[in-house]
Enzyme design. Structure first.
Site, PDB file in Angstrom:
ATOM      1  N   ARG A   1       0.854  -1.179   0.000  1.00  0.00           N
ATOM      2  CA  ARG A   1       0.000   0.000   0.000  1.00  0.00           C
ATOM      3  C   ARG A   1       0.897   1.238   0.000  1.00  0.00           C
ATOM      4  O   ARG A   1       2.046   1.190   0.452  1.00  0.00           O
ATOM      5  CB  ARG A   1      -0.884   0.010   1.252  1.00  0.00           C
ATOM      6  CG  ARG A   1      -1.886   1.156   1.282  1.00  0.00           C
ATOM      7  CD  ARG A   1      -2.559   1.314   2.638  1.00  0.00           C
ATOM      8  NE  ARG A   1      -3.481   2.447   2.629  1.00  0.00           N
ATOM      9  CZ  ARG A   1      -4.015   2.987   3.703  1.00  0.00           C
ATOM     10  NH1 ARG A   1      -3.732   2.501   4.901  1.00  0.00           N
ATOM     11  NH2 ARG A   1      -4.832   4.025   3.608  1.00  0.00           N
ATOM     12  N   HIS A   2       0.371   2.337  -0.510  1.00  0.00           N
ATOM     13  CA  HIS A   2       1.102   3.610  -0.464  1.00  0.00           C
ATOM     14  C   HIS A   2       1.351   4.024   0.987  1.00  0.00           C
ATOM     15  O   HIS A   2       0.681   3.579   1.915  1.00  0.00           O
ATOM     16  CB  HIS A   2       0.312   4.712  -1.174  1.00  0.00           C
ATOM     17  CG  HIS A   2      -1.053   4.905  -0.604  1.00  0.00           C
ATOM     18  ND1 HIS A   2      -1.294   5.619   0.559  1.00  0.00           N
ATOM     19  CD2 HIS A   2      -2.264   4.466  -1.016  1.00  0.00           C
ATOM     20  CE1 HIS A   2      -2.572   5.616   0.835  1.00  0.00           C
ATOM     21  NE2 HIS A   2      -3.192   4.923  -0.102  1.00  0.00           N
ATOM     22  N   GLY A   3       2.284   4.931   1.187  1.00  0.00           N
ATOM     23  CA  GLY A   3       2.588   5.420   2.529  1.00  0.00           C
ATOM     24  C   GLY A   3       1.593   6.468   3.001  1.00  0.00           C
ATOM     25  O   GLY A   3       0.566   6.740   2.357  1.00  0.00           O
TER      26      GLY A   3
END
Length: 487
Positions: A81-83
């Site tokens: 997942r993106h940060g």
């Protein structure tokens, strides 16, 4: 006793009772006393659902779970997942005014109206935090959902830790034959890819390393975007009889709203939207600035955070996980990609994809990971205190699932796999302390690898990209024909 004495005695008793009643009425109680500013542990910050900071969740860099005697890691397949990100467009438009109004009212309740409870009130330090809070004017619609500095750090440090753990896999300069990267069409996943690459190959490495282009219909990393059945299920979860909405009407949740309102000095219950606004900014701010205290987190006690987390989990459970029977099917393309990649001795050694929380949740469901014996429901909050499905631990910011192939000296089963969720080995009852035989991996997931994903992934709702495009084209043609006939 004379009549006058008797009357005086009755009046005295009455006044005494009245005084006690008044004292009890003034001794308003909402909840336990708690001061966020003086709590150096802040354990509830690990319970912020999908807006939990990755730094509070990931496995220890000193863990030795990745070390397997007589085995060498040879491949790594990663779904990340993106940060940490900024709020979306709607939140940026609504939150500043909503929060400013709430802040002024809370301070007025404490400073002027004197309506704060005697027991469970906010401490002076927390009120001072709230007094100095202002919306960051740099957070504008122009940058909605963008990756933050902390989000960049999330992925860069993840890459460094993975490179250190699996040096045999990553100990090579960049080469398209060894590395494959891909992200969805969003700034936050593209920036996360760049941060990860920088962590692997050094500052600015993303300037000469390109990710694979995303297809028009990305059924690998965003299958839910092209599935009408998924959208229909989301709509069902908004219905009054959904477990989420039943929980919102439950005694425990309504009491929580009442307690929060009382704690903030209101003589009426705040709306669910107002509670959500404070809850969201608390989680965002605490994830953006790990070492600082978010003023808005101070309005909730630890127990209230647990209840708000359960509300979030009910939504995700029935939208992306075991509460939605077709959830696993949505991950068909991703499971196929993983098995195919790890099953080959050649090909890229590192495959890393950057996506969103829904994809991680449906993929975990397809794996059969973190499944509870009982379903999450509106009425079993207390029974599910130790549940496996906890979005805070499964899909915080920068959540990731790594499947690592090991080449071993075992003459019968030379290929093994360990699945790591957020840098901690996943335990399956068909594996030995997390170490899984490759033959068993293939057997467990053959319903995906032997399926036609175009038919399976959307639960048979006919949502393949070809069908959608054909339907659209027919509609356009009919519109043109009708228009020509009407001339």
């Amino acid at each position: 006793m004379t009549r006058i004495c008797r009357l005086l005695w009755i009046v005295s008793i009455t006044l005494s009772i009245t005084a006690v009643q008044l004292a009890q009425a003034q001794n308003v109680r909402c909840c336990e006393d708690y001061c966020y500013s003086r709590d150096h542990d802040r354990s509830q910050a690990k319970r912020f659902a999908t807006k939990t900071s990755y730094e509070l969740i990931h496995g220890s860099s000193s863990s030795r779970e990745h070390i397997v005697p007589n085995c060498i890691p040879s491949k790594l397949w990663l779904l990340s997942r993106h940060g940490t990100r900024l709020p979306g467009k709607k939140d940026i438009q609504v939150l500043p005014q909503t929060l400013n109004n709430l802040r002024e009212s809370i301070l007025d309740n404490y400073d002027n109206r004197r309506t704060a409870p005697d027991i469970g009130r906010m401490c002076a330090d927390d009120l001072d935090l709230l007094r100095s809070w202002r919306w960051d004017r740099n957070i504008s619609v122009e940058y909605e959902s963008f990756l933050t500095d902390q989000g960049w750090s999330d992925l860069k440090l993840l890459a460094r830790r993975e490179k250190d753990r699996f040096n045999e896999v990553f100990n090579w300069p960049y080469d398209k034959q060894r590395y494959l990267f891909r992200h969805t069409k969003s700034q936050r996943t593209e920036a996360s890819f760049k941060a990860f690459v920088e962590g692997l190959f050094g500052d600015g490495a993303y300037n000469f390393i390109n990710a694979e282009p995303e297809p028009t219909d990305d059924t690998l990393l965003k299958p839910y975007d092209f599935c009408p059945a998924y959208d229909a299920n989301k709509d069902r979860n908004k219905q009054p009889d959904s477990e989420l909405n039943k929980f919102l009407r439950s005694r425990i949740y309504l009491q929580t709203l009442s307690d929060i309102s009382t704690r903030l000095g209101f003589r009426y219950n705040l709306s669910n939207d107002q509670i959500e606004a404070m809850w969201d900014i608390c989680r965002y701010e605490q994830a953006w600035h790990l070492q600082q205290y978010s003023p808005w987190c101070s309005v909730f006690t630890k127990n209230q955070v647990n209840i708000l987390e359960y509300k979030e989990d009910l939504r995700y459970y029935y939208q992306n996980s075991y509460g939605y029977e077709k959830s696993a099917d949505l991950a068909c393309y991703a499971v196929n990609d993983m098995v195919k990649s790890l099953g080959r001795s050649d090909g890229q050694q590192v495959i890393a994809y950057f996506t969103h929380e829904a994809e991680i949740q449906i993929f975990l469901t397809a794996l059969g990971a973190k499944k509870d014996r009982d379903s999450l429901r509106a009425e079993n909050y207390y029974a599910m205190q130790n549940r496996n499905f906890r979005s805070s631990e499964l899909t915080p910011f920068a959540a990731n699932l790594a499947a690592v192939r090991y080449q071993c000296a075992d003459p019968v089963e030379p290929v093994k796999v360990i699945f790591f969720l957020n840098e901690k080995a996943l335990m399956f009852d068909w594996c030995r302390v997390g170490l899984c035989d490759w033959s068993e991996v293939v057997r467990r997931y053959e319903r995906f690898t032997k399926a036609d994903c175009a038919k399976m992934y959307c639960g048979g709702s006919g949502a393949s990209s070809w069908t959608l495009h054909w339907t659209t084209m027919v509609g356009v043609v009919l519109t043109i024909v009708v228009s020509l006939l009407q001339r």
